[in-house]
Design a protein around this motif. Sequence first.
Motif, PDB file in Angstrom:
ATOM      1  N   ASP A  37       0.887  30.016  58.600  1.00  0.00           N
ATOM      2  CA  ASP A  37       1.319  30.224  57.221  1.00  0.00           C
ATOM      3  C   ASP A  37       0.841  31.607  56.786  1.00  0.00           C
ATOM      4  O   ASP A  37      -0.347  31.895  56.831  1.00  0.00           O
ATOM      5  N   ARG A  38       1.754  32.473  56.401  1.00  0.00           N
ATOM      6  CA  ARG A  38       1.389  33.851  56.065  1.00  0.00           C
ATOM      7  C   ARG A  38       0.363  33.936  54.942  1.00  0.00           C
ATOM      8  O   ARG A  38      -0.464  34.846  54.901  1.00  0.00           O
ATOM      9  N   GLU A  39       0.452  33.006  54.006  1.00  0.00           N
ATOM     10  CA  GLU A  39      -0.439  33.079  52.855  1.00  0.00           C
ATOM     11  C   GLU A  39      -1.843  32.582  53.172  1.00  0.00           C
ATOM     12  O   GLU A  39      -2.824  33.238  52.890  1.00  0.00           O
ATOM     13  N   THR A  40      -1.894  31.419  53.800  1.00  0.00           N
ATOM     14  CA  THR A  40      -3.211  30.812  54.041  1.00  0.00           C
ATOM     15  C   THR A  40      -3.763  31.160  55.420  1.00  0.00           C
ATOM     16  O   THR A  40      -4.926  30.956  55.694  1.00  0.00           O
ATOM     17  N   MET A  41      -2.898  31.681  56.294  1.00  0.00           N
ATOM     18  CA  MET A  41      -3.245  31.951  57.678  1.00  0.00           C
ATOM     19  C   MET A  41      -3.813  30.709  58.390  1.00  0.00           C
ATOM     20  O   MET A  41      -4.778  30.779  59.138  1.00  0.00           O
ATOM     21  N   VAL A  42      -3.189  29.608  58.099  1.00  0.00           N
ATOM     22  CA  VAL A  42      -3.527  28.343  58.755  1.00  0.00           C
ATOM     23  C   VAL A  42      -2.342  27.964  59.641  1.00  0.00           C
ATOM     24  O   VAL A  42      -1.197  28.152  59.238  1.00  0.00           O
ATOM     25  N   ALA A  56      14.466  29.694  63.620  1.00  0.00           N
ATOM     26  CA  ALA A  56      14.937  28.472  62.977  1.00  0.00           C
ATOM     27  C   ALA A  56      14.063  28.106  61.778  1.00  0.00           C
ATOM     28  O   ALA A  56      14.395  27.240  60.984  1.00  0.00           O
ATOM     29  N   GLU A  57      12.919  28.781  61.670  1.00  0.00           N
ATOM     30  CA  GLU A  57      12.000  28.506  60.552  1.00  0.00           C
ATOM     31  C   GLU A  57      12.147  29.603  59.494  1.00  0.00           C
ATOM     32  O   GLU A  57      12.844  30.588  59.705  1.00  0.00           O
ATOM     33  N   ASP A  58      11.416  29.444  58.414  1.00  0.00           N
ATOM     34  CA  ASP A  58      11.452  30.428  57.350  1.00  0.00           C
ATOM     35  C   ASP A  58      10.522  31.597  57.684  1.00  0.00           C
ATOM     36  O   ASP A  58       9.303  31.496  57.563  1.00  0.00           O
ATOM     37  N   GLY A  59      11.117  32.701  58.101  1.00  0.00           N
ATOM     38  CA  GLY A  59      10.347  33.858  58.540  1.00  0.00           C
ATOM     39  C   GLY A  59       9.495  34.493  57.453  1.00  0.00           C
ATOM     40  O   GLY A  59       8.501  35.159  57.723  1.00  0.00           O
ATOM     41  N   ALA A  60       9.897  34.288  56.189  1.00  0.00           N
ATOM     42  CA  ALA A  60       9.119  34.852  55.087  1.00  0.00           C
ATOM     43  C   ALA A  60       7.811  34.096  54.901  1.00  0.00           C
ATOM     44  O   ALA A  60       6.845  34.601  54.348  1.00  0.00           O
TER      45      ALA A  60
END
Length: 346
Positions: free
Chosen positions: A76-81, A23-27
């Motif tokens: 978060d894929r970018e920040t890994m937070v 349901a979330e943005d997998g990217a």
Amino acid sequence: MIQKHHSLNELGWKECFKEQFEAEDGAKYLPARVTMTHKGHLVVSTGESELLLKIAGKGIGSLNEQPTVGDWLLMDRETMVPVKILDRTSLLQRMAPGQEVKLQPIAANIDTLFIVSSCNTEFNLNRIERYICLALEAAVNFVLVLTKEDLTEEARQYREQAEHLYESMPIVTINGKNPESVECLHKWFRPGETVALLGSSGVGKTTLLNTINGTEKEKTGAIRQGDDKGRHTTTTRSLHVMKSGALLIDVPGIRELQLHDCHAGIDRAFSEIVEAEEMCRFSDCSHEQEPGCGVLEALEKGSITRRRLDNYLKLKEEAEKNTEEIAERAKRNTGKKKKYVRKWKK
Ligand SMILES: Nc1nc2c(ncn2[C@@H]2O[C@H](COP(=O)(O)OP(=O)(O)O)[C@@H](O)[C@H]2O)c(=O)[nH]1
Ligand SMILES: [Mg+2]
Ligand SMILES: [Zn+2]
């Protein structure tokens, strides 16, 4: 601890988590399971890698709740937070020990709770009942595991006492050091299912973990001579991938299990008392001396016991008081949130 790479399924990823994730943005996001909590730190595993997160006063990213071992987080894929805790299938929680009025999550997304107690002076019916209430409230399966049967001639008597606590509760007596003896537990270790070990310090939780997994490395606490109490070794909570494919959470350091908001669990754990209360003709009865009191009648007939009645009343009062205090505190507190920042990545 997670030593090698695992698939999400091997970490206990289930359909209900997958649905939430989709349901979330997998990217943008990546799921990860909390595999360890230790003094203001969390370790999470994405299967591919492990991350250490520090719970800091300030930082990027925030969760409105404290994650605990067993939780699934969206990172978060970018920040890994971490940005979100996925809805839990179950949550074990208690009042945090100490002065501060707050709740403390013990473990999340548990399928089965092993209530661990030992066949010695640590064995205590009132305490086991607390754990039963907690498990019933959280709607998880539970099993009573009585360890150290090898150190007593009376293992059967301990077991028989516990048989009266909750009819459908499986009870096993084991020598946690003996691999053959712990084999009876394997039916609860199904691939992808999470089992938590809960019980006082020194009862043999870590020993059991090591024996089941054939490992020696997790530290066990030596027993002090004389008082049967295990030394307090650590407060690190950790999730282990077992050879059977199940996940096992070791929760050390539980000295006191104060219940919060646990009324349904208590009522189910003490159904015969609740029944007797319903038979009482007075709505505001203290069940102490009133003539015609249904509870006193049940006591006299022997359909309920004094010990269980007293423990029921005590737990009810405690849960009520704690629930009130938490509610009051929540009203006063206006959204002070802890932040989670990334510290390093393996
Ligand atoms: N004889 C015997 N000793 C045990 C058993 N289970 C645990 N122990 C011992 O009890 C002590 C405390 O065990 P530990 O696993 O550290 O307890 P924990 O605090 O619950 O993790 C250790 O010295 C263990 O070797 C058992 O079933 N039989
Ligand atoms: Mg231990
Ligand atoms: Zn009454």
